[in-house]
Design a protein around this motif. Structure first.
Motif: not given
Length: 331
Positions: A100-106, A112-118, A144-147
């Motif tokens: 739910d509500y994906p926002l931050g991403i790195a 090899t990996r993508v990290y998403v804050t929900n 959680p907002f940013r990463i």
């Protein structure tokens, strides 16, 4: 970005003779998520014009570029997905369901990996970039907002807006190893190139928290009203902070912790990204539907670029397009 995104250029050894035409600087690109247009604008940084508009999911918020510049990853809050853009063709090649509500991403330093804050689920989703599948979810703080990920890829830092904390994730185990109190309503995050400090904007405290990554101790720097996002120059000497309700960008000397400049930009400056060479910063102005281009030598705005409605996240990357100016594409 010094642009963002696309396939890496070919290296030429010093011994080779290069024709004059081959030395012409290729165009580079910055990617901007337009949350009210459901699109991503692609800015050519040589001309400071929009070279392409890419339809993505509903209400795109943030963008991250892979280290090799081959992919752009976009969080779509309204679709609960991540769009994967091939930056050579500016086409969406995959759509990944998240929580739910994906926002931050790195993206991890090796890509090899993508990290998403929900934000509504209080978790971080971990995506395998080879399979485009979510392989793990990590509980963190509230909203959680940013990463951000350290340059060695071993830790991820997450701002938890309604917990007034930052979660520290061990990326080898996908476990939270520490929770650090910061200011009120933390949002943006930036990590120095040497990984020694993490900078966090606290939008309701009007401060930036500086976390020592060895000790987790926090110091603070006052900035303008409603600081939202932060970007650090490649040499680590300056941090640029967007102040949403002040319509300014604050410039911090990271060696002294002093505020050295305040730059007027458009209305409601939100996202910010610095070109890999460090020469320019790109600021998305949420209420002006534009991007301000800052010359980081003079700390002045040298261009204002119209983009889509409600520009939110902005990303500058390392690579360049191989095929010339990209064209409009559809998902």
């Amino acid at each position: 970005m010094t642009a963002v995104a696309v396939a890496a250029g070919l290296a030429v050894t010093a011994a080779m003779t290069v024709p004059a035409a081959a030395t012409t600087q290729p165009p580079r690109f910055v990617y901007v998520a337009n949350t009210q247009s459901d699109t991503v604008s692609v800015i050519n940084t040589l001309t400071n014009t929009v070279a392409a508009t890419i339809p993505v999911g509903r209400a795109p918020l943030e963008i991250a570029i892979s280290p090799n510049g081959a992919r752009a990853y976009v969080t779509n809050q309204g679709s609960v997905t991540v769009s994967v853009i091939n930056t050579s063709t500016n086409t969406v090649t995959a759509t990944i369901p998240v929580d739910d509500y994906p926002l931050g991403i790195a993206v991890s330093p090796r890509g090899t990996r993508v990290y998403v804050t929900n934000t509504q689920s209080d978790i971080v989703s971990v995506i395998n970039t080879l399979t485009n599948k979510v392989t793990a979810t990590i509980p963190v703080g509230h909203h959680p907002f940013r990463i951000g990920i350290t340059p060695n890829g071993l830790r991820a830092y997450v701002t938890n807006q309604d917990s007034d904390t930052v979660s520290v994730i061990n990326t080898l185990t996908n476990k939270v190893t520490a929770t650090i109190p910061v200011g009120h309503h933390p949002f943006g995050i930036g990590i120095t190139p040497n990984g020694a400090h993490v900078y966090v904007t606290n939008q309701d405290s009007n401060i930036v928290s500086v976390i020592n990554t060895l000790t987790n101790k926090v110091t603070t720097i006052p900035v303008d009203r409603s600081p939202f996002r932060i970007a650090i120059t490649p040499n680590g000497l300056r941090a640029y902070v967007t102040n949403l309700t002040s319509n300014t960008v604050s410039v911090i000397n990271t060696m002294t912790g002093e505020l050295t400049a305040t730059i007027p930009v458009g209305r409601s400056p939100f996202g910010i990204s610095i070109a890999p060479g460090g020469t320019h910063a790109y600021v998305s102005n949420l209420s002006s539907d534009s991007v301000s281009v800052i010359n980081t030598t003079t700390n002045t705005v040298i261009a204002t670029i119209p983009v889509g409605d409600g520009p939110f996240g902005v990303a500058a990357g390392n690579a360049v397009h191989r095929g010339g100016v990209p064209t409009m594409t559809r998902e």
